[in-house]
Scaffold this motif. Structure first.
Motif, short mmCIF file in Angstrom:
data_model
loop_
_atom_site.label_atom_id
_atom_site.label_comp_id
_atom_site.label_asym_id
_atom_site.label_seq_id
_atom_site.Cartn_x
_atom_site.Cartn_y
_atom_site.Cartn_z
N LEU B 252 0.84 -1.20 0.00
CA LEU B 252 0.00 0.00 0.00
C LEU B 252 0.88 1.25 0.00
O LEU B 252 0.64 2.20 -0.76
N ARG B 256 1.51 4.08 -3.07
CA ARG B 256 1.27 5.52 -2.89
C ARG B 256 2.49 6.34 -3.25
O ARG B 256 2.37 7.40 -3.86
N ASN B 282 -8.08 -6.99 -0.43
CA ASN B 282 -8.10 -7.94 -1.53
C ASN B 282 -7.27 -7.45 -2.71
O ASN B 282 -7.56 -6.41 -3.30
N ASN B 285 -8.98 -6.59 -6.06
CA ASN B 285 -9.84 -5.40 -6.10
C ASN B 285 -9.07 -4.10 -6.14
O ASN B 285 -9.67 -3.03 -6.22
N MET B 286 -7.75 -4.18 -6.02
CA MET B 286 -6.99 -2.94 -6.02
C MET B 286 -6.98 -2.35 -7.42
O MET B 286 -7.26 -3.04 -8.40
N VAL B 287 -6.68 -1.05 -7.50
CA VAL B 287 -6.62 -0.37 -8.80
C VAL B 287 -5.21 0.22 -8.94
O VAL B 287 -4.90 1.15 -8.22
#
Lengths: 342, 342
Positions: B252, B256, B282, B285-287
């Protein structure tokens, strides 16, 4: 020097010496003083095990976790346990965790109460009328509740001001000029979810804004739910220009759905998330930094452990309760609504 | 009907009846059959508690958690415990968690071994030469290790193929044309971190690419570390065009930092993350959807609980060990390197 030797030196029983060292009222002041002086002189320091035995304790607190109930063994739980551990480890108190495959929590509580395997229990995720609280109170078994119920019987509890937090967040968004504010709340029935919804509703109602049921979701806290529900929100006409997210996990999914739609966070759509302060997920390091209502669930765990120790030391449960205020921390993910460029 | 009544009916001791019902070899075949028939006739079903008492067990397994050691009570732990719980709850086995404020793990293990409060232990986060494993083996105390050590003495363990996972991920990035590949690995000393680094190094060395020490980080798994270290990577000349992230939390922060620099994931900079399969986070489901090496830590927990039950049932520890292969799942966060547009 061992407790036994110290007791022999003093011509007292081990139990009396141990109770004297721990300041228990069964031992008179003169004896207490004599014991403390001797302990100092012979360099005796009570160990937790000896103290426990003298008090008839097993040195463990019980927690029942229904494993198939959502929200009950996730990141919130591990942070909360870390906080408990922080305090309980000082007294060498262990946790006995009973995982439940069925949802028959009440039987598990009854078993633990009669098992003599734990000195007290910690109860999490209460509903407004919580049978577990009723059973423990009736059995006069020591426990601390993380959260609140509407049950009147005296018991120890700590809760955060969930209603105030969501009232404040919603009011702030209204102040910024938002009129369409959605909310991804926790599951229905839990006190914290109900309180958050109350805060949200009160803030809107006060400004004469009617509640749109399509703008309120009750579900688990996950990235996936955040993503999916935000996609749904953004397909509505009019769509919300601000979203309250019940957890940081939810907020991750909300953020991605906003970005996937080509919107900027804090411009076309604002977010305010509730931050339980996970050490591995920092709101101020996000891009843009996340506006949050902030309350450390780890700190709550530590405080609840303290309350438990006070309870075991004989403090009456009705004097042990706290509501913690929640801070609203403004960062870049919330701002005045901006009309999307077409 | 209670065990006692059934035993009286049969003219046998409760222990014999209980052992017969559980198929233990101390009871001969004829007696076993007689007991089973009577149990069926009188509608007796053994409860877990009675079974335990007959076997001289307390019905709890021990886990020691040093609370100030990073990585030891975070999201990985709660997922792992959920997996354990899934299996142990079937046999009504509890966890006794001993939180440690100091890092004197060995004393805590010795205390638990002698306390008779647990039937077995689970040991996590081993190093290559792990003193806890040595102590438990020497004491002949039943335990299952989550991970591996270089210790030769027979013991039960389950590990995933960390080396293979990172070898495969690095090789895939090399196949795509990446030459500058960085890695955010776990803390030094843990077997899993060492194995992952070996896999990464082997893949690079095989293609004749020299190892750049600036491209390797050992730290905790958090969003913050991912963000900060990726900012540092991207300030290097040349900077990595692909980053291996040791956990989804790390990924994550990495994502970023890439975005904050104005780069696209899977274009200017690729990511492959290790995914322990957190239900609230998940990868697909990440973009963009995250390329991962995937292995469910919850499933490992469930399997380790099964191994523990086998161990308690008398299976020799040296026959109980497994290495799980790890899948590489290609999604959008990894692609061929693209030269950044200036």
């Amino acid at each position: 020097m061992k407790l036994k030797e110290l007791a022999e030196q003093l011509g007292l029983s081990q139990t009396t010496v141990s109770r004297a060292l721990n300041g228990y009222p069964e031992v008179n002041e003169a004896t207490r003083e004599r014991v403390n002086k001797a302990a100092l002189k012979f360099g005796y320091s009570a160990n937790a095990n000896a103290r426990r035995l003298a008090m008839g304790r097993v040195g463990a607190i019980g927690i029942v976790v229904p494993i198939h109930s959502s929200e009950r063994f996730g990141p919130h739980t591990s942070e909360f346990l870390s906080g408990l551990a922080e305090r309980l480890s000082r007294d060498e108190i262990d946790f006995l965790i009973t995982p439940l495959i069925n949802n028959d929590e009440i039987s598990a509580y009854r078993r633990l109460i009669s098992s003599k395997r734990v000195d007290a229990m910690i109860v999490s995720h209460p509903s407004l009328v919580d049978e577990r609280v009723a059973v423990l109170t009736e059995a006069q078994f020591p426990f601390v509740l993380h959260g609140r119920t509407n049950i009147d019987a005296p018991h120890a509890w700590l809760d955060i001001d969930n209603k105030g937090a969501f009232y404040q967040a919603t009011s702030h968004l209204l102040d910024l000029g938002h009129k369409h504010i959605a909310m991804i709340d926790g599951l229905k029935g839990f006190t914290f979810s109900e309180h958050r919804e109350e805060g949200y509703r009160d803030a809107l109602t006060e400004r004469g804004i009617s509640i749109d049921p399509h703008f309120i979701v009750h579900d688990c806290f996950s990235d996936e739910i955040g993503f999916r529900e935000t996609q749904r929100f953004l397909s509505l006409q009019p769509h919300p220009t601000a979203i309250l997210a019940g957890s940081m996990m939810t907020a991750l999914g909300v953020s991605r759905a906003i970005r996937a739609k080509g919107y900027q966070l804090g411009k076309e759509v604002s977010i305010i998330a509730h931050d339980d302060v996970f050490p591995y997920l920092n709101a101020s390091n996000m891009v843009p930094a996340m506006t949050t209502t902030r309350s450390s669930i780890r700190a709550a765990g530590t405080r609840i452990a303290e309350m438990l120790v006070r309870l075991l030391d004989g403090e009456p449960p009705e004097t042990i309760h706290e509501v913690w205020p929640v801070e609203l921390i403004l960062r870049q993910s919330s701002g005045p609504p901006v009309i999307p460029a077409k």
